[in-house]
Design a protein around this motif. Structure first.
Motif, PDB file in Angstrom:
ATOM      1  N   THR A   9      -7.613  -3.024   4.627  1.00  0.00           N
ATOM      2  CA  THR A   9      -6.436  -3.449   5.152  1.00  0.00           C
ATOM      3  C   THR A   9      -5.412  -3.112   4.297  1.00  0.00           C
ATOM      4  O   THR A   9      -5.304  -3.551   3.014  1.00  0.00           O
ATOM      5  N   GLY A  10      -4.304  -2.246   4.932  1.00  0.00           N
ATOM      6  CA  GLY A  10      -3.177  -2.043   3.839  1.00  0.00           C
ATOM      7  C   GLY A  10      -2.187  -2.746   4.358  1.00  0.00           C
ATOM      8  O   GLY A  10      -1.624  -2.791   5.548  1.00  0.00           O
ATOM      9  N   LEU A  11      -1.170  -3.529   3.506  1.00  0.00           N
ATOM     10  CA  LEU A  11      -0.176  -4.401   3.824  1.00  0.00           C
ATOM     11  C   LEU A  11       1.139  -3.756   3.238  1.00  0.00           C
ATOM     12  O   LEU A  11       1.037  -3.289   1.900  1.00  0.00           O
ATOM     13  N   ASP A  12       2.148  -3.312   3.752  1.00  0.00           N
ATOM     14  CA  ASP A  12       3.616  -3.024   3.369  1.00  0.00           C
ATOM     15  C   ASP A  12       4.474  -3.678   4.339  1.00  0.00           C
ATOM     16  O   ASP A  12       4.531  -3.828   5.600  1.00  0.00           O
ATOM     17  N   LEU A  38       4.057   2.725   6.115  1.00  0.00           N
ATOM     18  CA  LEU A  38       3.081   2.734   7.060  1.00  0.00           C
ATOM     19  C   LEU A  38       2.677   3.603   7.833  1.00  0.00           C
ATOM     20  O   LEU A  38       1.616   4.170   8.073  1.00  0.00           O
ATOM     21  N   GLN A  39       3.903   4.213   8.584  1.00  0.00           N
ATOM     22  CA  GLN A  39       3.626   5.405   9.321  1.00  0.00           C
ATOM     23  C   GLN A  39       3.142   6.468   8.574  1.00  0.00           C
ATOM     24  O   GLN A  39       2.194   7.276   9.097  1.00  0.00           O
ATOM     25  N   ARG A  40       3.346   6.590   7.179  1.00  0.00           N
ATOM     26  CA  ARG A  40       2.896   7.709   6.649  1.00  0.00           C
ATOM     27  C   ARG A  40       1.181   7.425   6.085  1.00  0.00           C
ATOM     28  O   ARG A  40       0.524   8.101   6.116  1.00  0.00           O
ATOM     29  N   ALA A  41       1.298   6.044   5.711  1.00  0.00           N
ATOM     30  CA  ALA A  41      -0.201   5.785   5.466  1.00  0.00           C
ATOM     31  C   ALA A  41      -1.140   5.988   6.664  1.00  0.00           C
ATOM     32  O   ALA A  41      -2.234   6.325   6.367  1.00  0.00           O
ATOM     33  N   LYS A  42      -0.783   5.590   7.946  1.00  0.00           N
ATOM     34  CA  LYS A  42      -1.701   5.832   8.868  1.00  0.00           C
ATOM     35  C   LYS A  42      -1.857   7.179   9.090  1.00  0.00           C
ATOM     36  O   LYS A  42      -3.206   7.439   9.490  1.00  0.00           O
ATOM     37  N   ASN A 100      -1.874   9.625   6.738  1.00  0.00           N
ATOM     38  CA  ASN A 100      -2.659   9.996   5.405  1.00  0.00           C
ATOM     39  C   ASN A 100      -4.059   9.192   5.422  1.00  0.00           C
ATOM     40  O   ASN A 100      -4.874  10.144   5.001  1.00  0.00           O
ATOM     41  N   VAL A 101      -4.247   8.076   5.681  1.00  0.00           N
ATOM     42  CA  VAL A 101      -5.575   7.476   5.787  1.00  0.00           C
ATOM     43  C   VAL A 101      -5.709   6.745   6.918  1.00  0.00           C
ATOM     44  O   VAL A 101      -5.570   5.626   6.977  1.00  0.00           O
ATOM     45  N   PRO A 102      -6.199   7.468   7.997  1.00  0.00           N
ATOM     46  CA  PRO A 102      -6.284   6.806   9.405  1.00  0.00           C
ATOM     47  C   PRO A 102      -7.359   5.832   9.544  1.00  0.00           C
ATOM     48  O   PRO A 102      -7.526   5.090  10.416  1.00  0.00           O
ATOM     49  N   ASN A 103      -8.275   5.709   8.551  1.00  0.00           N
ATOM     50  CA  ASN A 103      -9.644   4.784   8.683  1.00  0.00           C
ATOM     51  C   ASN A 103      -9.452   3.731   7.910  1.00  0.00           C
ATOM     52  O   ASN A 103     -10.469   3.103   7.373  1.00  0.00           O
ATOM     53  N   ALA A 104      -8.248   2.932   7.954  1.00  0.00           N
ATOM     54  CA  ALA A 104      -8.030   1.549   7.547  1.00  0.00           C
ATOM     55  C   ALA A 104      -6.994   0.911   8.638  1.00  0.00           C
ATOM     56  O   ALA A 104      -6.526   1.707   9.302  1.00  0.00           O
ATOM     57  N   CYS A 117       0.904  -1.182   0.054  1.00  0.00           N
ATOM     58  CA  CYS A 117      -0.032   0.096   0.170  1.00  0.00           C
ATOM     59  C   CYS A 117       0.724   1.189  -0.028  1.00  0.00           C
ATOM     60  O   CYS A 117       0.295   2.344  -0.237  1.00  0.00           O
ATOM     61  N   GLY A 118       2.103   1.216   0.451  1.00  0.00           N
ATOM     62  CA  GLY A 118       2.971   2.320   0.476  1.00  0.00           C
ATOM     63  C   GLY A 118       2.470   3.537   1.579  1.00  0.00           C
ATOM     64  O   GLY A 118       2.164   3.019   2.307  1.00  0.00           O
ATOM     65  N   SER A 119       2.180   4.791   0.986  1.00  0.00           N
ATOM     66  CA  SER A 119       2.080   5.714   1.828  1.00  0.00           C
ATOM     67  C   SER A 119       0.390   5.956   1.896  1.00  0.00           C
ATOM     68  O   SER A 119      -0.178   6.724   2.435  1.00  0.00           O
ATOM     69  N   GLY A 120      -0.257   4.865   1.243  1.00  0.00           N
ATOM     70  CA  GLY A 120      -1.645   5.079   1.387  1.00  0.00           C
ATOM     71  C   GLY A 120      -2.527   5.864   0.086  1.00  0.00           C
ATOM     72  O   GLY A 120      -3.775   6.125   0.330  1.00  0.00           O
TER      73      GLY A 120
END
Length: 208
Positions: free
Chosen positions: A71-74, A80-84, A86-90, A54-57
């Motif tokens: 669910t995002g997997l990386d 993942l820190q960036r994804a959380k 950028n897109v906290p509702n996953a 998922c990278g940065s979401g």
């Protein structure tokens, strides 16, 4: 071997975003690029969706608009820190795509965007097998990634992009029969849809 620009693009989010937006202009912008492989999918708020690598979401942001179970997997803690953020509702999981910590038949849809070109050939085969395992019967695996251009006008731009930002695995993917690999693992595979002079391919396959 990774280029200095590739390393910098992963270190600095603003640079990665700028590169993504520039590369996506060939298909009408990043928003359209991120949704190329999602068109026509029958999704609802209960669909269990996995954004693989998922990278940065960037694509996760679109998926959460379609379902509340994304669910995002990386494998990258920084991504993942960036994804959380950028897109906290996953929900996010740190793991390698070839060894996913999920039960069999867990997801309705697995999606991956511009990630398979980073994998070695044997790694790619294992990832496809893992995707097949975690999908429910009849589940969908949809992907967008590079493809050898069918229009020669697009070869110079793709070559420069690879030279600046990619590794030898991206070149290997251009020679890889992705539909064939998917069929080997048991998927029913639709005809790839090509964009940007054939330099991008979208493949939608289903678990038999």
């Amino acid at each position: 071997m990774a280029t200095i620009f590739r390393d910098l693009s992963y270190r600095y989010q603003w640079l990665y975003d700028a590169i993504s937006r520039l590369a996506a202009l060939s298909v009408g912008g990043e928003g359209r690029f991120r949704q190329l492989a999602l068109q026509g999918l029958n999704l609802n708020s209960d669909s269990q969706i996995l954004d693989l690598c998922c990278g940065s979401g960037q694509t996760t942001a679109f998926l959460v608009k379609l379902s509340q179970n994304v669910t995002g997997l990386d494998a990258s803690p920084l991504s993942l820190q960036r994804a959380k953020k950028n897109v906290p509702n996953a929900t996010y999981v740190e793991a390698f795509a070839e060894n996913m910590p999920f039960t069999d038949h867990e997801f309705d849809v697995v999606h991956t965007s511009a990630a398979l070109h980073e994998m070695q050939p044997e790694q790619l085969r294992k990832i496809i097998q893992e995707v097949y395992r975690v999908l429910k019967p009849g589940g969908i695996f949809t992907l967008v990634d590079f493809h050898a251009p069918t229009n020669p006008i697009f070869w110079p731009g793709l070559s420069v992009f690879f030279w600046l930002f990619e590794t030898e695995t991206a070149w290997q993917l251009l020679k890889t029969d992705l539909p064939g690999l998917l069929r080997e693992s048991g998927f029913d595979v639709g005809e790839p849809i090509l964009y940007a002079g054939g330099s991008l391919q979208v493949i939608v396959s289903s678990k038999a």
